[in-house]
Design a protein around this motif. Structure first.
Motif, PDB file in Angstrom:
ATOM      1  N   SER A 116      84.441  22.707  63.000  1.00 53.60           N
ATOM      2  CA  SER A 116      83.600  23.864  63.299  1.00 53.60           C
ATOM      3  C   SER A 116      82.165  23.629  62.831  1.00 53.60           C
ATOM      4  CB  SER A 116      84.162  25.107  62.621  1.00 53.60           C
ATOM      5  OG  SER A 116      84.009  25.006  61.224  1.00 53.60           O
ATOM      6  N   ASP A 117      81.281  24.482  63.301  1.00 53.75           N
ATOM      7  CA  ASP A 117      79.883  24.418  62.875  1.00 53.75           C
ATOM      8  C   ASP A 117      79.756  24.699  61.377  1.00 53.75           C
ATOM      9  OD1 ASP A 117      79.023  23.835  65.436  1.00 53.75           O
ATOM     10  OD2 ASP A 117      78.682  25.945  65.939  1.00 53.75           O
ATOM     11  N   ASN A 118      80.622  25.584  60.880  1.00 55.26           N
ATOM     12  CA  ASN A 118      80.581  25.906  59.452  1.00 55.26           C
ATOM     13  C   ASN A 118      80.909  24.686  58.602  1.00 55.26           C
ATOM     14  OD1 ASN A 118      79.895  28.548  59.899  1.00 55.26           O
ATOM     15  ND2 ASN A 118      81.993  29.279  59.884  1.00 55.26           N
ATOM     16  N   ALA A 119      81.834  23.855  59.063  1.00 59.07           N
ATOM     17  CA  ALA A 119      82.191  22.656  58.308  1.00 59.07           C
ATOM     18  C   ALA A 119      81.009  21.708  58.221  1.00 59.07           C
ATOM     19  CB  ALA A 119      83.386  21.972  58.949  1.00 59.07           C
ATOM     20  N   SER A 120      80.266  21.576  59.308  1.00 58.61           N
ATOM     21  CA  SER A 120      79.099  20.695  59.256  1.00 58.61           C
ATOM     22  C   SER A 120      78.015  21.279  58.352  1.00 58.61           C
ATOM     23  CB  SER A 120      78.558  20.428  60.656  1.00 58.61           C
ATOM     24  OG  SER A 120      78.123  21.625  61.250  1.00 58.61           O
ATOM     25  N   LYS A 121      77.880  22.592  58.324  1.00 57.42           N
ATOM     26  CA  LYS A 121      76.914  23.229  57.419  1.00 57.42           C
ATOM     27  C   LYS A 121      77.310  22.995  55.965  1.00 57.42           C
ATOM     28  CE  LYS A 121      75.557  26.904  60.621  1.00 57.42           C
ATOM     29  NZ  LYS A 121      75.641  28.333  60.905  1.00 57.42           N
ATOM     30  N   ILE A 122      78.605  23.097  55.694  1.00 60.32           N
ATOM     31  CA  ILE A 122      79.089  22.870  54.328  1.00 60.32           C
ATOM     32  C   ILE A 122      78.835  21.429  53.919  1.00 60.32           C
ATOM     33  CG2 ILE A 122      81.193  22.724  52.914  1.00 60.32           C
ATOM     34  CD1 ILE A 122      82.219  25.166  54.494  1.00 60.32           C
ATOM     35  N   SER A 123      79.100  20.508  54.816  1.00 65.42           N
ATOM     36  CA  SER A 123      78.858  19.096  54.531  1.00 65.42           C
ATOM     37  C   SER A 123      77.392  18.841  54.226  1.00 65.42           C
ATOM     38  CB  SER A 123      79.310  18.256  55.714  1.00 65.42           C
ATOM     39  OG  SER A 123      79.017  16.905  55.499  1.00 65.42           O
ATOM     40  N   LYS A 124      76.515  19.451  54.999  1.00 63.73           N
ATOM     41  CA  LYS A 124      75.072  19.296  54.779  1.00 63.73           C
ATOM     42  C   LYS A 124      74.678  19.902  53.426  1.00 63.73           C
ATOM     43  CE  LYS A 124      72.309  19.733  58.290  1.00 63.73           C
ATOM     44  NZ  LYS A 124      71.501  20.318  59.383  1.00 63.73           N
ATOM     45  N   SER A 125      75.272  21.039  53.072  1.00 64.06           N
ATOM     46  CA  SER A 125      74.963  21.675  51.788  1.00 64.06           C
ATOM     47  C   SER A 125      75.380  20.792  50.627  1.00 64.06           C
ATOM     48  CB  SER A 125      75.681  23.022  51.690  1.00 64.06           C
ATOM     49  OG  SER A 125      75.192  23.912  52.648  1.00 64.06           O
ATOM     50  N   PHE A 126      76.547  20.144  50.749  1.00 64.06           N
ATOM     51  CA  PHE A 126      76.985  19.242  49.681  1.00 64.06           C
ATOM     52  C   PHE A 126      76.030  18.057  49.541  1.00 64.06           C
ATOM     53  CE2 PHE A 126      81.397  21.044  49.944  1.00 64.06           C
ATOM     54  CZ  PHE A 126      81.438  21.462  48.625  1.00 64.06           C
ATOM     55  N   ALA A 127      75.537  17.547  50.653  1.00 64.87           N
ATOM     56  CA  ALA A 127      74.589  16.430  50.601  1.00 64.87           C
ATOM     57  C   ALA A 127      73.302  16.856  49.902  1.00 64.87           C
ATOM     58  CB  ALA A 127      74.305  15.917  52.005  1.00 64.87           C
ATOM     59  N   GLU A 128      72.815  18.053  50.208  1.00 64.95           N
ATOM     60  CA  GLU A 128      71.604  18.567  49.560  1.00 64.95           C
ATOM     61  C   GLU A 128      71.845  18.796  48.074  1.00 64.95           C
ATOM     62  OE1 GLU A 128      70.509  22.055  51.738  1.00 64.95           O
ATOM     63  OE2 GLU A 128      69.980  20.913  53.535  1.00 64.95           O
ATOM     64  N   TYR A 129      73.028  19.310  47.732  1.00 70.17           N
ATOM     65  CA  TYR A 129      73.366  19.547  46.325  1.00 70.17           C
ATOM     66  C   TYR A 129      73.396  18.227  45.559  1.00 70.17           C
ATOM     67  CZ  TYR A 129      76.072  20.642  42.168  1.00 70.17           C
ATOM     68  OH  TYR A 129      76.495  20.750  40.876  1.00 70.17           O
ATOM     69  N   ASP A 130      74.003  17.208  46.159  1.00 73.92           N
ATOM     70  CA  ASP A 130      74.061  15.904  45.491  1.00 73.92           C
ATOM     71  C   ASP A 130      72.663  15.357  45.226  1.00 73.92           C
ATOM     72  OD1 ASP A 130      76.814  15.901  45.403  1.00 73.92           O
ATOM     73  OD2 ASP A 130      77.052  14.687  47.224  1.00 73.92           O
ATOM     74  N   LYS A 131      71.770  15.542  46.182  1.00 72.02           N
ATOM     75  CA  LYS A 131      70.402  15.060  46.016  1.00 72.02           C
ATOM     76  C   LYS A 131      69.705  15.795  44.866  1.00 72.02           C
ATOM     77  CE  LYS A 131      66.084  14.369  48.487  1.00 72.02           C
ATOM     78  NZ  LYS A 131      65.339  14.603  49.716  1.00 72.02           N
ATOM     79  N   LEU A 132      69.827  17.131  44.833  1.00 77.01           N
ATOM     80  CA  LEU A 132      69.216  17.912  43.759  1.00 77.01           C
ATOM     81  C   LEU A 132      69.824  17.558  42.405  1.00 77.01           C
ATOM     82  CD1 LEU A 132      68.967  21.453  45.398  1.00 77.01           C
ATOM     83  CD2 LEU A 132      67.090  19.895  44.855  1.00 77.01           C
ATOM     84  N   ARG A 133      71.124  17.372  42.386  1.00 76.92           N
ATOM     85  CA  ARG A 133      71.808  17.036  41.136  1.00 76.92           C
ATOM     86  C   ARG A 133      71.323  15.690  40.615  1.00 76.92           C
ATOM     87  NH1 ARG A 133      74.103  19.786  37.183  1.00 76.92           N
ATOM     88  NH2 ARG A 133      75.670  18.553  36.146  1.00 76.92           N
ATOM     89  N   GLU A 134      71.175  14.739  41.512  1.00 80.86           N
ATOM     90  CA  GLU A 134      70.696  13.411  41.123  1.00 80.86           C
ATOM     91  C   GLU A 134      69.286  13.500  40.544  1.00 80.86           C
ATOM     92  OE1 GLU A 134      70.729   9.442  40.326  1.00 80.86           O
ATOM     93  OE2 GLU A 134      72.424  10.660  41.004  1.00 80.86           O
ATOM     94  N   GLU A 135      68.439  14.331  41.153  1.00 76.75           N
ATOM     95  CA  GLU A 135      67.077  14.510  40.627  1.00 76.75           C
ATOM     96  C   GLU A 135      67.108  15.090  39.219  1.00 76.75           C
ATOM     97  OE1 GLU A 135      64.994  16.909  43.470  1.00 76.75           O
ATOM     98  OE2 GLU A 135      64.988  15.324  44.986  1.00 76.75           O
ATOM     99  N   LYS A 136      67.974  16.080  38.995  1.00 73.79           N
ATOM    100  CA  LYS A 136      68.077  16.678  37.653  1.00 73.79           C
ATOM    101  C   LYS A 136      68.557  15.660  36.629  1.00 73.79           C
ATOM    102  CE  LYS A 136      68.945  21.507  38.857  1.00 73.79           C
ATOM    103  NZ  LYS A 136      69.884  22.636  38.714  1.00 73.79           N
ATOM    104  N   VAL A 137      69.540  14.874  37.018  1.00 80.03           N
ATOM    105  CA  VAL A 137      70.071  13.866  36.096  1.00 80.03           C
ATOM    106  C   VAL A 137      69.000  12.838  35.750  1.00 80.03           C
ATOM    107  CG1 VAL A 137      71.732  11.950  35.902  1.00 80.03           C
ATOM    108  CG2 VAL A 137      72.479  14.160  36.793  1.00 80.03           C
TER     109      VAL A 137
END
Length: 92
Positions: free
Chosen positions: A38-59
């Motif tokens: 579904s479209d929601n699954a792709s949105k969730i996947s994109k959100s996880f990718a963005e979260y990983d990027k932000l988390r890496e910056e914080k670390v």
């Protein structure tokens, strides 16, 4: 037990054979595996990718502060985080 050439018995047997043959044919032709995302699954996947990027910056930011000796944290903040973690562990 003797079974004579009884029309009813032969008819039942013939119907049984044809039903099994039809079931085998339909099961082979109708079984198709299909996966839809579904479209929601792709949105969730994109959100996880963005979260990983932000988390890496914080670390990386914290790591740079620790390496330079400028990372200071209050003991109250550590205690609060430990208590929150313990409460969350009990809920899970």
């Amino acid at each position: 037990m003797k079974i004579y050439n009884n029309i009813n018995v032969n008819n039942i047997y013939d119907m049984y054979k044809s039903a099994n043959a039809n079931a085998a044919n339909t099961s082979k032709t109708n079984k198709v595996d299909k996966v839809e995302i579904s479209d929601n699954a792709s949105k969730i996947s994109k959100s996880f990718a963005e979260y990983d990027k932000l988390r890496e910056e914080k670390v990386q930011d914290i790591k740079a502060k620790v390496d330079s000796g400028n990372y200071n944290i209050k003991s109250d903040d550590i205690a609060e985080s430990m208590i929150k973690g313990a409460i969350l562990d009990k809920k899970v």
